[in-house]
Design a protein around this motif. Structure first.
Motif, PDB file in Angstrom:
ATOM      1  N   UNK A 174       0.819  -1.213   0.000  1.00 29.28           N
ATOM      2  CA  UNK A 174       0.000   0.000   0.000  1.00 29.28           C
ATOM      3  C   UNK A 174       0.853   1.263   0.000  1.00 29.28           C
ATOM      4  N   UNK A 175       1.919   1.260   0.799  1.00 28.87           N
ATOM      5  CA  UNK A 175       2.791   2.438   0.847  1.00 28.87           C
ATOM      6  C   UNK A 175       3.482   2.664  -0.484  1.00 28.87           C
ATOM      7  N   UNK A 176       4.003   1.581  -1.078  1.00 34.28           N
ATOM      8  CA  UNK A 176       4.745   1.715  -2.329  1.00 34.28           C
ATOM      9  C   UNK A 176       3.830   2.134  -3.477  1.00 34.28           C
ATOM     10  N   UNK A 177       2.638   1.533  -3.567  1.00 35.65           N
ATOM     11  CA  UNK A 177       1.715   1.877  -4.646  1.00 35.65           C
ATOM     12  C   UNK A 177       1.312   3.345  -4.577  1.00 35.65           C
ATOM     13  N   UNK A 178       1.091   3.834  -3.370  1.00 32.99           N
ATOM     14  CA  UNK A 178       0.720   5.230  -3.207  1.00 32.99           C
ATOM     15  C   UNK A 178       1.827   6.146  -3.733  1.00 32.99           C
ATOM     16  N   UNK A 179       3.060   5.789  -3.427  1.00 33.40           N
ATOM     17  CA  UNK A 179       4.186   6.623  -3.844  1.00 33.40           C
ATOM     18  C   UNK A 179       4.464   6.502  -5.342  1.00 33.40           C
ATOM     19  N   UNK A 181       2.286   5.858  -7.680  1.00 31.19           N
ATOM     20  CA  UNK A 181       1.238   6.578  -8.404  1.00 31.19           C
ATOM     21  C   UNK A 181       1.445   8.085  -8.344  1.00 31.19           C
ATOM     22  N   UNK A 182       2.034   8.575  -7.246  1.00 31.20           N
ATOM     23  CA  UNK A 182       2.317  10.009  -7.141  1.00 31.20           C
ATOM     24  C   UNK A 182       3.352  10.450  -8.165  1.00 31.20           C
ATOM     25  N   UNK A 185       3.203   9.415 -14.456  1.00 33.78           N
ATOM     26  CA  UNK A 185       2.394  10.298 -15.298  1.00 33.78           C
ATOM     27  C   UNK A 185       1.207   9.556 -15.907  1.00 33.78           C
ATOM     28  N   UNK A 186       1.217   8.223 -15.813  1.00 31.40           N
ATOM     29  CA  UNK A 186       0.125   7.425 -16.368  1.00 31.40           C
ATOM     30  C   UNK A 186      -0.520   6.595 -15.269  1.00 31.40           C
ATOM     31  N   UNK A 187      -1.697   6.108 -15.558  1.00 31.62           N
ATOM     32  CA  UNK A 187      -2.415   5.268 -14.595  1.00 31.62           C
ATOM     33  C   UNK A 187      -1.873   3.846 -14.695  1.00 31.62           C
ATOM     34  N   UNK A 188      -1.331   3.342 -13.584  1.00 31.20           N
ATOM     35  CA  UNK A 188      -0.728   2.020 -13.578  1.00 31.20           C
ATOM     36  C   UNK A 188      -1.721   0.980 -13.070  1.00 31.20           C
TER      37      UNK A 188
END
Length: 676
Positions: A174-179, A181-182, A185-188
């Protein structure tokens, strides 16, 4: 081929009489994998990574963290955000590996947040919560690891280990995905991310499989797409990173202290730009993006094809030693000797401190205090950790360890005397008492705490360097969190400093994490590995009078067979190249059979003939799930099926695939080391 049935206790091993392997006389044999020769000297093309981002999780015994890199910019490694909390004077580049579960076993927090919340709980309330600290080593020390293995919290409550590990991995996800995505530039999507989890190289297959199963439970990947998750070996990851190092990014432990400009530990920079290097390091600590060389670093310019080096990963739980050879100019790595080491990390110093407290105050009291005042016990371990990091050879003054007030009060209530009186009665003169409520550990006391663990590490390094395969090693890279200890540095320098150059990367605690990201970007960088064990299966062989023992004789279909012969897949310390496979063919014993289960045996030596020999144990099973049977067009009867299994031993995990030879269809194949 061998007729196989699902094994039962009374079922003999399968016949090897028609296996598709080399047959010598009446014996079943296998043409062994031979050490692979280095490829031609040519530049290796960049490996295309099928994912958009690689996220690595360094799951350590004492501290953990994550880092990531986008595959379209692989030279930039992004480190995790700074963690809230921490201890004065201790860098918090990673988070402590501690986890807090609510009384009803739900996830509450991880790292500093878990530790601080647990600390603030009322002692009566804390008894119902589950606080886990330094729990990774349980996976290494458990000989019969399964999905049901339990972990014990500080207060004695228990939870299944797989759930505890999954909670921790889910937190990092959860921590890594949040970072990520920040910064993207694209939706992963989830399937665009490759995950890498680090484990000690000395871990065996059950522990590696356990981490994979925990990752599946935490939704990092799934069994349907296993390549989305890689298991990286910690010293390998460090080695991969070290090949990128520039001179200003390392320090060398000199064999002799220099006369001018050197600190008391004998550390020296490689070049005259020491202040510049320090300034660059200071700046890099404020930036969370780290840049690596696109090729190989400066140190490798000194190496020639065939040169050897050792990576000594000294972490919290284990010491891991790996010997690599650089293959120029393509930059791949070749393992020269099987991974070695053991449970000799910095936690050993913590356990020695606990043992010292037990000698002074009584083991029953220490165990009671841990159970009844668990938060205060955590405070005490934190205080010791902070002081442990300042221990150095030649230190004249004592190290002060603050005892929590509840420790002093609890001891007086239960023993009817003061802590100071207990110290006097113990006759432990190397530990003093301060009226300010502190234990004063003399230099002699600190030596006693460090010596067993440091001595084991030095002994392992010396034994490794005495091997023929390691003769002439050029460098020893010292990595891992415990590598920061001046006590350990001095001991290794004294032992092998005149034999090879001892190199310590800056930010040594992050070396494995950065290397794990590089491994995720290119898993083929380690081209040849060494088998840690001998693996094989039990087979029937033609019985030879005078050669085979009579107790192994089995008469079946009027033919004499010798049971329990080990048919080797690979041998201990054998070189196996990435992508090499060992193939076996099987045919079901019954037309309607839908499953073949094959027992796998292993041994730490190669001097074995039978699966019943001392030191040989059943370690896992291969399961082949058969397709629907085919019908012969000529006879109308079910056709004979040949299932060809291919096993890979050159990766960080053992893998198996299978093919129905007649239909050319893939067969469901899996290997399990957790169900014994």
């Amino acid at each position: 081929m061998a007729a196989m049935e699902q094994p039962e206790p009374s079922t003999p091993p399968f016949s090897c009489d028609h296996l598709s392997v080399a047959v010598l006389g009446n014996d079943c044999a296998i043409a062994p994998l031979t050490p692979s020769t280095s490829p031609r000297a040519e530049v290796r093309p960049r490996v295309t990574c099928p994912f958009s981002v690689v996220v690595a999780i360094d799951f350590g015994t004492t501290s953990s963290g994550y880092a990531f890199s986008f595959t379209d910019d692989p030279e930039a490694i992004h480190m995790m955000k700074r963690w809230e909390g921490g201890d004065p004077g201790v860098a918090n580049q990673k988070s402590p590996t501690c986890l807090l579960l609510t009384p009803d076993l739900r996830f509450h927090s991880f790292g500093f947040a878990a530790r601080d919340f647990y600390h603030d709980l009322d002692p009566d309330e804390a008894r119902h919560w589950l606080y886990f600290d330094k729990f990774k080593m349980k996976i290494h020390s458990t000989s019969d690891l399964t999905m049901e293995t339990e972990l014990e919290a500080v207060n004695g409550r228990r939870a299944t280990a797989i759930e505890v590990f999954a909670h921790a991995l889910r937190f990092f996800r959860e921590q890594a995905l949040k970072e990520v995505k920040e910064q993207s530039s694209s939706v992963l999507e989830g399937d665009e991310i490759r995950w890498v989890i680090t484990v000690p190289a000395v871990w065996r297959q059950p522990a590696k499989q356990f981490m994979r199963e925990a990752a599946y439970l935490a939704d990092l990947a799934s069994a349907d797409c296993p390549d989305q998750l890689l298991i990286a070996l910690e010293p390998e990851a460090a080695s991969i990173y070290c090949r990128k190092l520039r001179l200003h990014q390392v320090m060398e432990l000199s064999s002799q202290p220099m006369a001018n400009g050197v600190d008391t530990n004998g550390l020296r920079p490689f070049d005259s730009g020491f202040r510049q290097a320090r300034e660059q390091l200071r700046r890099s600590r404020h930036s969370r993006t780290f840049f690596v060389e696109s090729g190989t670093g400066d140190l490798w310019s000194e190496l020639q094809t065939g040169d050897k080096y050792i990576v000594a990963d000294c972490g919290g739980g284990t010491v891991d030693l790996t010997v690599h050879q650089i293959e120029q100019p393509q930059g791949t790595l070749k393992e020269l000797y099987k991974a070695s080491g053991g449970p000799h990390g910095s936690v050993g110093v913590d356990l020695a401190f606990e043992s010292m407290l037990s000698q002074i105050f009584g083991e029953d009291f220490i165990q009671s205090f841990k159970a009844k005042r668990p938060a205060a016990w955590v405070d005490l371990t934190i205080a010791f950790e902070a002081r442990k990091r300042t221990a150095a050879p030649g230190r004249a003054n004592a190290l002060n360890i603050s005892l929590p007030f509840s420790f002093i009060d609890y001891y007086k209530r239960h023993r009817g005397q003061s802590v100071e009186a207990a110290l006097r009665r113990s006759n432990m003169n190397i530990v003093k008492w301060s009226s300010q409520g502190m234990l004063r550990l003399t230099q002699e006391a600190m030596n006693e705490l460090f010596q067993p663990t440091v001595g084991n590490i030095v002994r392992h390094i010396e034994e490794l360097m005495s091997k023929n395969e390691v003769h002439g090693v050029r460098f020893l890279f010292l990595v891992g969190g415990f590598a920061e200890s001046p006590v350990l540095q001095k001991a290794i320098q004294k032992s092998v400093g005149r034999t090879c150059r001892i190199i310590i990367p800056h930010d040594v605690g992050l070396t494995i994490l950065k290397g794990a990201v590089l491994f995720g970007l290119d898993p083929t960088v380690v081209r040849v590995r060494r088998c840690p064990l001998t693996y094989g299966v039990g087979v029937l062989n033609r019985f030879v009078e005078g050669r085979h023992p009579r107790e192994k004789l089995l008469i079946k279909d009027e033919r004499q067979w010798c049971t329990d012969i080990l048919d080797r897949f690979v041998s201990v310390d054998q070189s196996v190249a990435l992508g090499e496979v060992v193939r076996r063919s099987y045919t079901p014993a019954r037309p309607c059979q839908r499953k073949i289960i094959i027992n796998i045996y292993c041994s730490a030596t190669d001097d074995i003939t039978y699966i019943s020999d001392p030191g040989v144990r059943k370690c896992g099973t291969v399961t082949l799930r058969l397709p629907e049977r085919t019908v012969s067009t000529a006879t109308g009867a079910p056709g004979r099926r040949e299932i060809r299994a291919s096993m890979q031993f050159g990766d960080t995990e053992i893998k198996v695939t299978a093919l129905d030879v007649v239909s050319k269809r893939s067969v469901g194949a899996s290997i399990d080391f957790l169900s014994n």
